[in-house]
Scaffold this motif. Structure first.
Motif, short mmCIF file in Angstrom:
data_model
loop_
_atom_site.label_atom_id
_atom_site.label_comp_id
_atom_site.label_asym_id
_atom_site.label_seq_id
_atom_site.Cartn_x
_atom_site.Cartn_y
_atom_site.Cartn_z
N ASP A 81 0.83 -1.21 0.00
CA ASP A 81 0.00 0.00 0.00
C ASP A 81 0.86 1.26 0.00
O ASP A 81 1.90 1.31 0.67
N GLU A 82 0.44 2.26 -0.76
CA GLU A 82 1.02 3.61 -0.73
C GLU A 82 2.53 3.61 -0.92
O GLU A 82 3.29 4.10 -0.07
N PHE A 83 2.96 3.10 -2.07
CA PHE A 83 4.39 3.06 -2.38
C PHE A 83 5.03 4.44 -2.28
O PHE A 83 6.16 4.59 -1.80
N GLU A 84 4.30 5.47 -2.70
CA GLU A 84 4.88 6.81 -2.75
C GLU A 84 5.23 7.36 -1.37
O GLU A 84 6.00 8.32 -1.25
N LYS A 85 4.69 6.76 -0.30
CA LYS A 85 4.96 7.25 1.05
C LYS A 85 6.15 6.55 1.72
O LYS A 85 6.50 6.86 2.85
N LEU A 86 6.77 5.60 1.01
CA LEU A 86 7.95 4.94 1.56
C LEU A 86 9.12 5.92 1.57
O LEU A 86 9.24 6.80 0.71
N ASP A 87 10.01 5.75 2.54
CA ASP A 87 11.22 6.58 2.52
C ASP A 87 12.18 6.04 1.47
O ASP A 87 11.97 4.98 0.89
N SER A 88 13.24 6.79 1.20
CA SER A 88 14.14 6.44 0.09
C SER A 88 14.80 5.08 0.29
O SER A 88 14.99 4.32 -0.67
N LYS A 89 15.12 4.73 1.54
CA LYS A 89 15.75 3.43 1.81
C LYS A 89 14.80 2.29 1.50
O LYS A 89 15.19 1.30 0.85
N ASP A 90 13.55 2.40 1.95
CA ASP A 90 12.58 1.34 1.70
C ASP A 90 12.23 1.25 0.22
O ASP A 90 12.02 0.16 -0.31
N LYS A 91 12.17 2.39 -0.47
CA LYS A 91 11.93 2.37 -1.92
C LYS A 91 13.03 1.62 -2.65
O LYS A 91 12.78 0.89 -3.60
N HIS A 140 4.94 7.83 -9.73
CA HIS A 140 6.07 7.51 -8.85
C HIS A 140 6.91 6.36 -9.40
O HIS A 140 7.92 6.00 -8.80
N PHE A 141 6.53 5.79 -10.52
CA PHE A 141 7.32 4.75 -11.17
C PHE A 141 7.76 5.24 -12.55
O PHE A 141 7.06 6.03 -13.19
N SER A 142 8.87 4.75 -13.01
CA SER A 142 9.34 5.11 -14.35
C SER A 142 8.50 4.39 -15.40
O SER A 142 7.87 3.37 -15.13
N GLU A 143 8.51 4.93 -16.61
CA GLU A 143 7.76 4.30 -17.70
C GLU A 143 8.29 2.91 -18.00
O GLU A 143 7.53 2.02 -18.39
#
Length: 201
Positions: A81-91, A140-143
């Motif tokens: 859920d809510e990938f965009e709210k992850l911090d940079s490390k978790d992303k 929030h994801f690349s093409e």
């Protein structure tokens, strides 16, 4: 529990649920990306899927370490859920799993750290293969990544739906019964389904 605007998306979601039971026969998976504004039912749909998938799990932003272990040990079907709210490390962790987890045998390597954050000279290999869905704004994801996903566009309900968060014990029992039926069907017909897919390809 969720009001589909496009009837074809019902088939996509059902296919994603069912295919989670015979991933190892298929040798690959596809990622399902739920794209929509806030309060359009993305999380509700993911919770429904988690109740029906093979080892289904609904994962929030605070559960990334648990997600890694669930995929590695149980080949869990992850609904993040809510990938965009992850911090940079978790992303970075999630992206590493995504880049290798679409095909059987996929792994990621990392160096183990000791309690002080120093390298402990031990390489850990983690399995990453498994069914996955993400609720996110696709921006929030690349093409290059979204081109490998099947996108379901979520919209606000037009009809009244039940709340998956207020499900009764009877409701959970009904979900379990349906899950058992899916499992039994795939045990009996999984190889035939894979053969038919191969013929289409």
């Amino acid at each position: 529990y969720y009001d589909f605007y496009n009837p074809e998306e019902v088939q996509i979601v059902a296919g994603h649920i069912i295919h989670s039971y015979f991933l190892n026969l298929l040798g690959k998976t596809f990622y399902l990306l739920l794209d929509g504004e806030k309060n359009t039912g993305k999380s509700s749909l993911q919770n429904v899927m988690a109740l029906l998938q093979y080892n289904g799990c609904f994962i929030g932003k605070s559960s990334i370490p648990a997600m890694v272990r669930l995929i590695h040990h149980l080949q869990a079907s992850i609904n993040l859920d809510e990938f965009e709210k992850l911090d940079s490390k978790d992303k970075m962790v999630v992206t590493g799993i995504l880049n290798t987890g679409a095909y059987k045998g996929g792994t990621r390597s990392l160096v183990n750290m000791d309690a002080k954050g120093n390298e402990a000279n031990k390489i850990i290999i983690q399995k990453t293969f498994g069914a996955k869905t993400f609720s996110v704004n696709r921006a929030h994801f690349s093409e290059s990544f979204t081109s490998r996903c099947v996108v379901v566009n979520t919209i606000r309900n037009r009809r009244k739906v039940k709340s998956i968060y207020a499900i009764s014990s009877q409701g959970r029992a009904e979900f379990q019964e349906l899950r058992d039926m899916i499992f039994g069907y795939v045990l009996k017909n999984g190889r035939a389904i894979v053969a038919e897919i191969a013929e289409i390809q």
